[in-house]
Design a protein around this motif. Structure first.
Motif, mmCIF file in Angstrom:
data_model
loop_
_atom_site.group_PDB
_atom_site.id
_atom_site.type_symbol
_atom_site.label_atom_id
_atom_site.label_comp_id
_atom_site.label_asym_id
_atom_site.label_seq_id
_atom_site.Cartn_x
_atom_site.Cartn_y
_atom_site.Cartn_z
ATOM 1 N N VAL A 17 -12.656 -0.514 -4.543
ATOM 2 C CA VAL A 17 -11.847 0.596 -4.043
ATOM 3 C C VAL A 17 -10.368 0.250 -3.900
ATOM 4 O O VAL A 17 -9.515 1.149 -3.881
ATOM 5 C CB VAL A 17 -12.409 1.086 -2.683
ATOM 6 N N PHE A 18 -10.022 -1.044 -3.808
ATOM 7 C CA PHE A 18 -8.630 -1.447 -3.591
ATOM 8 C C PHE A 18 -7.666 -0.893 -4.641
ATOM 9 O O PHE A 18 -6.577 -0.415 -4.289
ATOM 10 C CB PHE A 18 -8.504 -2.972 -3.529
ATOM 11 N N PRO A 19 -7.976 -0.945 -5.947
ATOM 12 C CA PRO A 19 -7.015 -0.417 -6.933
ATOM 13 C C PRO A 19 -6.655 1.047 -6.685
ATOM 14 O O PRO A 19 -5.477 1.422 -6.767
ATOM 15 C CB PRO A 19 -7.755 -0.598 -8.264
ATOM 16 N N GLY A 25 -3.815 6.116 -3.000
ATOM 17 C CA GLY A 25 -3.854 6.354 -1.564
ATOM 18 C C GLY A 25 -2.582 5.945 -0.846
ATOM 19 O O GLY A 25 -2.043 6.709 -0.029
ATOM 20 N N LEU A 26 -2.087 4.753 -1.124
ATOM 21 C CA LEU A 26 -0.883 4.265 -0.448
ATOM 22 C C LEU A 26 0.315 5.131 -0.782
ATOM 23 O O LEU A 26 1.113 5.484 0.093
ATOM 24 C CB LEU A 26 -0.633 2.809 -0.853
ATOM 25 N N SER A 171 -3.838 10.432 8.050
ATOM 26 C CA SER A 171 -5.245 10.254 7.683
ATOM 27 C C SER A 171 -6.080 11.492 7.999
ATOM 28 O O SER A 171 -7.148 11.695 7.415
ATOM 29 C CB SER A 171 -5.830 9.038 8.414
ATOM 30 N N LEU A 172 -5.597 12.343 8.907
ATOM 31 C CA LEU A 172 -6.364 13.519 9.306
ATOM 32 C C LEU A 172 -6.296 14.650 8.285
ATOM 33 O O LEU A 172 -7.071 15.601 8.367
ATOM 34 C CB LEU A 172 -5.863 14.026 10.659
ATOM 35 N N LEU A 185 -5.111 7.443 1.872
ATOM 36 C CA LEU A 185 -5.945 6.251 2.035
ATOM 37 C C LEU A 185 -7.314 6.559 2.634
ATOM 38 O O LEU A 185 -8.347 6.140 2.099
ATOM 39 C CB LEU A 185 -5.209 5.239 2.923
ATOM 40 N N TYR A 186 -7.322 7.283 3.732
ATOM 41 C CA TYR A 186 -8.598 7.508 4.409
ATOM 42 C C TYR A 186 -9.550 8.338 3.559
ATOM 43 O O TYR A 186 -10.755 8.063 3.521
ATOM 44 C CB TYR A 186 -8.387 8.188 5.761
#
Length: 245
Positions: A17-19, A25-26, A171-172, A185-186
């Protein structure tokens, strides 16, 4: 213990999931947080000036706004703005949820920024206003050129801390159903966790959040310490000069 490690620290799930977290996400988390923070600063400054007004016609709606948006849970505000406005056929951003996400976080941020700006401006010595007026400046000129810049400088650490909160509150916006390419991200981690029934993706998202918030937190602390030491040294200088005479 093995089950705990497998559930939260599965290296394979994290690498999977990091990529996506870093490339999609970032980027979207920062996009939402930065735009919301900038819009919140503008609205917050307008609200702060209204709060400082002597006219109840300006002060009352600003106080009402601040009390409402500070009193409501962030998740409720985001739901009302992001889901409620389109449902009421109010679509300033069309069908794209990203605009509503930015607006919702910005409205929350503005309420807190208004109080931060208000306290900063009120912390400026009254003599600054009197000095500006004695030079022939109008009230608005004195506020714009002398009082407000000093007040903003006093609350820079608090504003930076508010930006950290904006990052976390972004994130919400997963509630709004962001599409692929818009996910923060979330949302990405939550989707991966729902597929794999493994929380390692959420831990990976947490690491990404910490990469942003921890350095900013230390920056705020150092900045605040430097400002406090600067104010202390300014207070000590007159006494030092008197002792030298």
């Amino acid at each position: 213990m093995d089950a705990f490690i497998h559930t939260f620290f599965d290296i394979g799930e994290m690498l999977k999931v990091f990529p996506t977290l870093l490339t999609e996400g970032l980027k979207n988390t920062l996009f939402i947080a930065v735009l919301a923070a900038l819009l919140g600063l503008v609205i917050g400054m307008v609200l702060a000036m209204m709060l400082l007004s002597r006219s109840w016609f300006l002060k009352f709606p600003a106080r009402l706004y601040v009390d409402i948006f500070r009193g409501l849970p962030a998740i409720l505000t985001i739901s009302l703005v992001g889901l409620g406005l389109p449902a009421a056929d109010i679509r300033p951003f069309g069908r794209s949820p990203i605009g509503y996400a930015v607006l919702a976080v910005a409205l929350i941020s503005a309420a807190y920024c208004a109080e931060i700006f208000r306290s900063g401006i009120q912390s400026v010595n009254d003599g600054q206003m009197q000095a500006g007026r004695s030079l022939g400046m109008t009230y608005l000129q004195t506020m714009r050129k002398i009082v407000v810049p000093q007040g903003v400088r006093n609350v820079l650490p608090a504003l930076t801390n508010r930006f950290i909160i904006d990052i976390k509150e972004s994130s919400l916006v997963y509630l709004l159903g962001l599409t692929v390419g818009q996910r923060e991200l979330y949302f990405i981690a939550h989707q991966q966790q729902a597929i794999s029934y493994n929380s390692s993706a959420l831990v990976a998202a947490g690491i990404c959040y910490l990469m942003m918030t921890v350095p900013l937190t230390y920056l705020v602390n150092a900045w605040d310490r430097r400002l406090r030491e600067g104010r202390r040294s300014l207070k000590l200088k007159p006494a030092t000069r008197l002792s030298e005479v």
